[in-house]
Design an enzyme around this catalytic site. Sequence first.
Site, PDB file in Angstrom:
ATOM      1  N   HIS A  20     -38.107 -60.418 -28.870  1.00  0.00           N
ATOM      2  CA  HIS A  20     -39.559 -60.420 -28.718  1.00  0.00           C
ATOM      3  C   HIS A  20     -39.959 -58.953 -28.675  1.00  0.00           C
ATOM      4  O   HIS A  20     -39.160 -58.098 -28.250  1.00  0.00           O
ATOM      5  CB  HIS A  20     -39.978 -61.125 -27.428  1.00  0.00           C
ATOM      6  CG  HIS A  20     -39.718 -62.603 -27.475  1.00  0.00           C
ATOM      7  ND1 HIS A  20     -39.028 -63.281 -26.507  1.00  0.00           N
ATOM      8  CD2 HIS A  20     -40.048 -63.520 -28.409  1.00  0.00           C
ATOM      9  CE1 HIS A  20     -38.960 -64.558 -26.842  1.00  0.00           C
ATOM     10  NE2 HIS A  20     -39.557 -64.728 -27.996  1.00  0.00           N
ATOM     11  N   ASP A  75     -39.194 -57.456 -25.435  1.00  0.00           N
ATOM     12  CA  ASP A  75     -37.776 -57.316 -25.074  1.00  0.00           C
ATOM     13  C   ASP A  75     -37.342 -55.890 -25.435  1.00  0.00           C
ATOM     14  O   ASP A  75     -36.545 -55.269 -24.734  1.00  0.00           O
ATOM     15  CB  ASP A  75     -36.881 -58.276 -25.870  1.00  0.00           C
ATOM     16  CG  ASP A  75     -37.113 -59.740 -25.507  1.00  0.00           C
ATOM     17  OD1 ASP A  75     -37.368 -60.019 -24.335  1.00  0.00           O
ATOM     18  OD2 ASP A  75     -37.015 -60.588 -26.427  1.00  0.00           O
ATOM     19  N   HIS A 129     -37.147 -78.121 -31.941  1.00  0.00           N
ATOM     20  CA  HIS A 129     -38.549 -78.279 -32.339  1.00  0.00           C
ATOM     21  C   HIS A 129     -38.682 -79.403 -33.366  1.00  0.00           C
ATOM     22  O   HIS A 129     -39.635 -80.187 -33.321  1.00  0.00           O
ATOM     23  CB  HIS A 129     -39.095 -76.984 -32.926  1.00  0.00           C
ATOM     24  CG  HIS A 129     -39.091 -75.831 -31.964  1.00  0.00           C
ATOM     25  ND1 HIS A 129     -39.536 -74.575 -32.305  1.00  0.00           N
ATOM     26  CD2 HIS A 129     -38.701 -75.741 -30.662  1.00  0.00           C
ATOM     27  CE1 HIS A 129     -39.429 -73.761 -31.259  1.00  0.00           C
ATOM     28  NE2 HIS A 129     -38.911 -74.449 -30.257  1.00  0.00           N
ATOM     29  N   ASP A 171     -38.948 -78.806 -24.088  1.00  0.00           N
ATOM     30  CA  ASP A 171     -38.066 -78.117 -25.025  1.00  0.00           C
ATOM     31  C   ASP A 171     -36.815 -77.659 -24.256  1.00  0.00           C
ATOM     32  O   ASP A 171     -36.868 -76.719 -23.479  1.00  0.00           O
ATOM     33  CB  ASP A 171     -38.848 -76.921 -25.591  1.00  0.00           C
ATOM     34  CG  ASP A 171     -38.096 -76.164 -26.648  1.00  0.00           C
ATOM     35  OD1 ASP A 171     -37.051 -76.641 -27.111  1.00  0.00           O
ATOM     36  OD2 ASP A 171     -38.565 -75.063 -27.015  1.00  0.00           O
ATOM     37  N   ASP A 227     -30.623 -70.524 -30.208  1.00  0.00           N
ATOM     38  CA  ASP A 227     -31.681 -70.393 -29.198  1.00  0.00           C
ATOM     39  C   ASP A 227     -31.381 -71.406 -28.094  1.00  0.00           C
ATOM     40  O   ASP A 227     -31.953 -72.491 -28.052  1.00  0.00           O
ATOM     41  CB  ASP A 227     -33.064 -70.631 -29.828  1.00  0.00           C
ATOM     42  CG  ASP A 227     -34.196 -70.118 -28.936  1.00  0.00           C
ATOM     43  OD1 ASP A 227     -33.906 -69.582 -27.853  1.00  0.00           O
ATOM     44  OD2 ASP A 227     -35.374 -70.258 -29.320  1.00  0.00           O
TER      45      ASP A 227
END
Length: 349
Positions: free
Chosen positions: A49, A52, A213, A248, A283
């Site tokens: 990100h 980050d 997702h 999620d 992820d």
Amino acid sequence: MQGSFRFSFGPWNIHAGADPFGPAVRESIPFNKKLEYYKKLGFDAVQFHDDDAVPGLDHLKPAQIIARAKAVKRALERHGLVAEFVAPRLWEDPRTVDGAYTSNDKACRQYALERSKRALDIADALGTELIVLWLAREGTYIREAKDARKAVDLLVEAINDMLSYNARVRIAIEPKPNEPMDQAYIPTAGHAIALASRTNDPARVGVNIESAHAILAGLDPSDEMAFALAFGKLWSVHLNDQNGLKFDEDKTFGSVDIRRAFNQVRVLDKHGYGQNGEWVGLDVKAMRTQKDEVATRHLANSREMFLRLLEISRSLDDDALRRMIAERDYEALEIHILRALTSGRKRPK
Ligand code: XLS
Ligand code: MG
């Protein structure tokens, strides 16, 4: 053409275990310390990100942001790592409460566009041309609160803005159907690729498919990947697993449905994923129950599952499979796959 696989993850995948109902349960690990784990766990690239790489970037000037990102690039080099992508984090600042690019408030939209440009600067300084757009709050809790038709135009404008800001950048949209919003505007690969076609340079807009997702959208992740592959648009993947339709979960790859995981590995391998430098991103989140010293195992375990499933897929007798398919004996095909997945060994013909 077989796939060629190298692995990446983001620093958020090593985390202290806070969830919406409780605080951290492990020591938080500083970014520079996290970099030490990558090679040991079998990973060669870092996903970022924007913050980050450059914490607090909203309070820094563009030149300061670039200088700090360059220092991170040097830290990556010291560890023999590269950056895979940068994703603008457009879901934490108060100005993104009602969405970023699709906020009803023009000043908030302006913030999102500026922040995205800073993310592009960071990507450039880190040596990557890939931007991932997880459109976290581009959606709504209340259908009547926003104009879903206009939202598409706003998303196209935001992407065009990034494409013109840097002529080399490529943008991979990471679709997700919900969470944090009740309804997200770009829920699937099909939506993302259709959105790409409306931009000024569709060739520079692709997708990053995350297993969980796709599952939350009621779809098979390997089909979402196949769809993107058919358009030459699969530029990253976020492999993980998901136990049904709930929050999620980002579980270890293959931990819920090993056959579903197998088919993701198989579609990537059958269609040469990685041959153009694409990375296999994991992820995955550590379970909150993990103690500090074993809170990175989910990453190594996910990678191990990928490689085991790859070995199984490559060991299958393709001629035998073709015969079963030609004879339309799908029970034979089914048990052949189930045996392979439960024994890990090639079956006698
Ligand atoms: C959240 C997403 C996020 C992206 C990166 O659901 O998976 O982690 O991958 O912004
Ligand atoms: Mg993801």
